[in-house]
Write an enzyme that holds these catalytic residues in place. Structure first.
Site, short mmCIF file in Angstrom:
data_model
loop_
_atom_site.label_atom_id
_atom_site.label_comp_id
_atom_site.label_asym_id
_atom_site.label_seq_id
_atom_site.Cartn_x
_atom_site.Cartn_y
_atom_site.Cartn_z
N HIS A 185 14.74 -17.50 44.72
CA HIS A 185 14.10 -16.69 45.47
C HIS A 185 12.65 -16.54 44.63
O HIS A 185 12.18 -15.37 44.42
CB HIS A 185 14.47 -15.48 45.79
N HIS A 220 18.08 -4.57 42.02
CA HIS A 220 18.03 -5.97 42.51
C HIS A 220 19.30 -6.59 42.68
O HIS A 220 19.58 -6.17 43.79
CB HIS A 220 17.42 -6.70 40.87
N PHE A 257 18.07 -2.07 51.43
CA PHE A 257 16.92 -2.06 52.03
C PHE A 257 15.46 -2.16 51.40
O PHE A 257 15.34 -1.58 50.26
CB PHE A 257 16.95 -0.70 53.11
N HIS A 259 11.84 -4.14 50.14
CA HIS A 259 11.67 -5.60 49.45
C HIS A 259 10.26 -5.46 48.83
O HIS A 259 9.15 -5.14 49.30
CB HIS A 259 11.99 -6.73 50.24
N ARG A 268 16.25 -13.69 55.22
CA ARG A 268 17.59 -14.10 54.99
C ARG A 268 18.59 -13.04 55.57
O ARG A 268 19.71 -13.43 56.04
CB ARG A 268 17.93 -14.15 53.51
N ASP A 310 20.95 -8.00 50.64
CA ASP A 310 21.95 -7.45 50.00
C ASP A 310 22.65 -6.55 51.10
O ASP A 310 24.17 -6.38 51.08
CB ASP A 310 21.68 -6.75 48.82
#
Ligand code: SDX
Length: 374
Positions: A185, A220, A257, A259, A268, A310
């Site tokens: 990423h 992270h 939640f 980014h 993704r 995640d």
């Protein structure tokens, strides 16, 4: 002319990479030009590791040879097994991998007879062995055999070592796709940590150990475990809505939640959500997935935030029967392929990474004697 101070380096182009495109206007997330959608749907994780490390997708014979190579690299040297047995059962499993990586670096140091690609393959293959050797030694008092050559893929190997029985095709395929989605990423915090470390001409293991340390944080890679702990607090969508609403009122962060790069949604997330939905369906779940969907719609309506990778990874891993405390180690297992590719890329065009800082301390002042100090 130094650039203005951007806290957290937000929006700063800190270098170049040919490995992935993340959040570029209108560009899909791709690994070396291949869409993540195509890779998650049709590739295996071993093909993606190969693509990241060697620059092209393997042909059939190359893939078979590569899988056979990775199988031979799953064994743990006896001193490493002793170290893993000495680590406490209460250790954070990410710390087990951080320690295992560092220890392996002393037993099989980088040098003439072991180059970067060899170490990359060794870590990609042996991290599942390290994790589950430690897990079974302390959980069941068993010293497991880690090679498991009848299970040729990383996903199959992981699930077999975890459960002691072969996974279903759906479970192996779902974990395979999840590993692909987590592999690479661009300059995320842990990858950038690896690049900073390797830019000083330090060794491969030091860079990966640093990457593991960065990924561990709940902002992270640790968010997947936080998301699962959140989901498990509720027994209905209504209860979840009330609980998360209170969190938002208290300005608490909802794990899984938001980014730094994706403000219109993590590409993704819908893929992993679809996989989680299939597993929920197979499990006959009528609770967890609806709770997750209600939280998703609430966080969006209240904060305009989308789930990142995640959130639904937590749901998928739960239905794969993976204990919550092994979620982030799975992220380490997958992201080691991306870290390794960035280590190779940084070395190929290296320049010491050393940014500037905006000074906010006191103006120059005279040195006081001890008597003058209050
Ligand atoms: C990963 O970088 C990568 O590529 C990472 C990753 C990868 O593949 O390597 O994609 C993997 O790490 C995904 C992120 C996992 N982390 C989490 O899910 C933890 C929860 N998320 C947040 O902590 C946050 O969204 C970050 C850290 C992910 C991004 O944060 P930013 O860009 O620093 O944004 P911010 O913290 O400044 O938030 C901006 C606003 C704030 O509100 P205001 O103060 O302006 O009112 O959005 C709010 C924040 O409070 N906000 C959230 C929130 N995330 C941001 N509010 C509630 N819950 C959240 N999750």
């Amino acid at each position: 002319m130094p650039q203005k101070n951007a806290s957290g380096l937000e929006g700063i182009m800190a270098g170049e990479t040919a490995l992935s495109t993340v959040g570029k206007e209108g560009l899909d997330l791709t690994y070396r030009g291949y869409s993540i959608r195509d890779l998650a749907a049709a590739a295996s994780f071993e093909e993606v590791i190969y693509l990241l490390l060697y620059g092209s997708l393997p042909a059939r014979a190359e893939l078979d040879r590569y899988r056979s190579l990775l199988i031979t690299l799953r064994d743990l040297p006896p001193p490493l097994r002793v170290i893993l047995e000495q680590l406490p059962p209460t250790a954070n499993p990410v710390d087990v991998l951080r320690t295992g990586c560092s220890a392996l670096g002393t037993l099989e140091p980088e040098g003439q007879d072991r180059d970067a690609h060899a170490i990359a393959n060794r870590l990609c293959a042996s991290f599942p062995s390290m994790l589950l050797y430690w897990f079974h030694f302390h959980r069941n008092g068993r010293r497991i055999e880690t090679r498991a050559e009848a299970h040729p893929t990383v996903a199959d190997h992981f699930l077999y070592l975890l459960r002691g029985e072969p996974p279903s095709a759906l479970h192996a395929r779902t974990l395979d796709a999840a590993l692909i989605l987590h592999a690479e990423h661009e300059f995320n915090a842990s990858t950038f940590a690896c690049r900073v470390i390797i830019s000083t001409l330090s060794d491969f293991y030091s860079a990966v150990t640093g990457g593991i340390g960065a990924l561990r944080g709940p902002l992270h890679g640790g968010a997947d475990e936080g998301a699962m702990k959140l989901l498990e607090r509720f027994s209905s969508p209504d209860e979840a809505e009330a609980g998360v609403r209170k969190m938002l009122e208290k300005k608490e962060k909802v794990m899984g939640f938001g980014h730094r790069v994706y403000k219109d949604g993590d590409p993704r997330a819908p893929i992993i959500k679809g996989l989680a939905g299939q597993l929920a369906e197979e499990a006959g779940d009528r609770t967890l997935f609806p709770i997750a969907e209600r939280i998703e719609s609430l966080v969006f309506s209240e904060k305009g935030l989308y789930p990142n990778i995640d959130f639904y990874s937590a749901v998928a891993y739960h239905f794969l029967g993976i204990p919550t405390f092994l979620f982030t180690p799975l992220f380490v297992i997958s992201r080691t392929s991306g870290w390794a590719a960035h280590i190779l890329e940084q070395r190929a065009h290296n320049r010491l990474i050393r940014p500037l800082a905006v000074y906010t301390g006191p103006a120059p002042r005279p040195f006081p004697s001890m008597e003058e100090r209050s």
